[in-house]
Design a protein around this motif. Structure first.
Motif, short mmCIF file in Angstrom:
data_model
loop_
_atom_site.label_atom_id
_atom_site.label_comp_id
_atom_site.label_asym_id
_atom_site.label_seq_id
_atom_site.Cartn_x
_atom_site.Cartn_y
_atom_site.Cartn_z
N CYS A 198 -21.41 -33.84 15.74
CA CYS A 198 -20.07 -34.42 15.70
C CYS A 198 -20.27 -35.93 15.84
O CYS A 198 -20.85 -36.40 16.82
CB CYS A 198 -19.24 -33.88 16.87
SG CYS A 198 -17.75 -34.83 17.21
N CYS A 201 -18.54 -37.49 19.23
CA CYS A 201 -19.08 -37.27 20.58
C CYS A 201 -20.59 -37.04 20.57
O CYS A 201 -21.20 -36.92 21.63
CB CYS A 201 -18.36 -36.12 21.28
SG CYS A 201 -18.79 -34.50 20.65
N CYS A 225 -14.62 -29.44 17.02
CA CYS A 225 -15.86 -29.67 17.75
C CYS A 225 -15.71 -28.95 19.09
O CYS A 225 -14.71 -29.14 19.79
CB CYS A 225 -16.09 -31.16 17.95
SG CYS A 225 -17.39 -31.53 19.14
N CYS A 228 -15.72 -31.93 21.98
CA CYS A 228 -14.64 -32.91 22.21
C CYS A 228 -13.29 -32.43 21.68
O CYS A 228 -12.26 -33.05 21.97
CB CYS A 228 -14.99 -34.27 21.59
SG CYS A 228 -14.99 -34.28 19.79
#
Ligand SMILES: [Zn+2]
Length: 261
Positions: A198, A201, A225, A228
């Motif tokens: 991701c 994050c 995700c 996050c």
């Protein structure tokens, strides 16, 4: 890719740009205010120096008057010396004359010291005047450029807002409310998956999920995700290096298979 997701990618680009423009617009007057504060401080410093200079002038005027007084007194006492009749009177007068003369020389020394201070203050005044002129010029320039930048950014922001207003109704209601909810808590709602991570994050996406994300036929599902909570999207053009690497590995594998045959 889910059609809403494609539109939301564009929407996020507009949102980020709108926020950048708004933050820039908020920061611009702060710089002008900062320069104005520095200008006012410099002016205050200059005023303090001017006040000290005036005080020295007043002090010297008083010292000169006192010197004149003591001179006159000494002259008057000397005249009296001509008419004294006793030694005691003469001694007393001499004493007074000495005192007046000592006062004159003390006051003259003090006057010289005041003139030295004035000289130093004059030099400080010139430097302070330069500082004030400098800040005044910088403040005026910043104020003018800020006005121009605010107008420019304002026009750009209006354009971005118009595009947002046009785009938002084209996105499905559920998707849009999810977008708004995540954006509100995270700053951004979408994150691009790059190199199985991701990009917002930096957490790894599990292999099965990553495969699902890359599965183009899976248009109806949106992936978030797990770390996050942002909506993940995958852009094959952007993730090309990994794709190329995979292709390279495949071709190496193929050539190994070929070679072993
Ligand atoms: Zn994430």
């Amino acid at each position: 890719m889910h059609p809403d997701l494609e539109k939301m990618i564009v929407l996020q680009g507009l949102d980020v740009e709108a926020r950048r423009l708004a933050e820039e617009m908020a920061a611009l007057p702060k710089r002008v205010a900062q320069l104005d504060a520095e200008l006012q401080a410099a002016k205050k410093e200059l005023a303090a120096i001017a006040e000290s200079l005036a005080k020295e002038e007043t002090l010297r005027r008083r010292q000169e008057l006192d010197i004149k007084d003591h001179h006159q007194k000494a002259a008057r006492l000397r005249k009296q010396m001509d008419v004294v009749t006793t030694t005691a009177q003469a001694t007393a007068l001499e004493h007074e004359i000495t005192f007046a003369e000592t006062e004159v020389s003390r006051l003259e020394d003090a006057e010289l010291e005041s003139m030295e201070r004035t000289e130093q203050l004059e030099a400080k005044k010139i430097a302070a005047e330069e500082t004030v002129a400098n800040f005044a010029r910088r403040h005026a320039e910043a104020a003018a450029s800020t006005t121009a930048a605010l107008e420019r950014n304002g026009a750009l922001l209006a354009e971005v807002e118009a595009k947002r207003a046009e785009l938002r109704p084209q996105i499905g209601e559920n998707a849009l409310s999810m977008y708004d909810r995540i954006a509100k808590s995270r700053g951004t709602a979408l994150s691009e998956g790059v190199d199985q991570k991701c990009s917002a994050c930096q957490m790894l996406v599990r292999p099965q999920r990553w495969n699902d994300l890359r599965e183009r036929s899976n248009d109806e599902t949106m992936f978030t995700c797990e770390s996050c909570g942002r909506l993940l999207y995958w852009d094959p053009a952007r993730d090309a290096p990994q794709k190329k690497q995979a292709q390279k590995e495949e071709s190496i594998a193929a050539s190994i298979v070929k070679a072993s045959l």
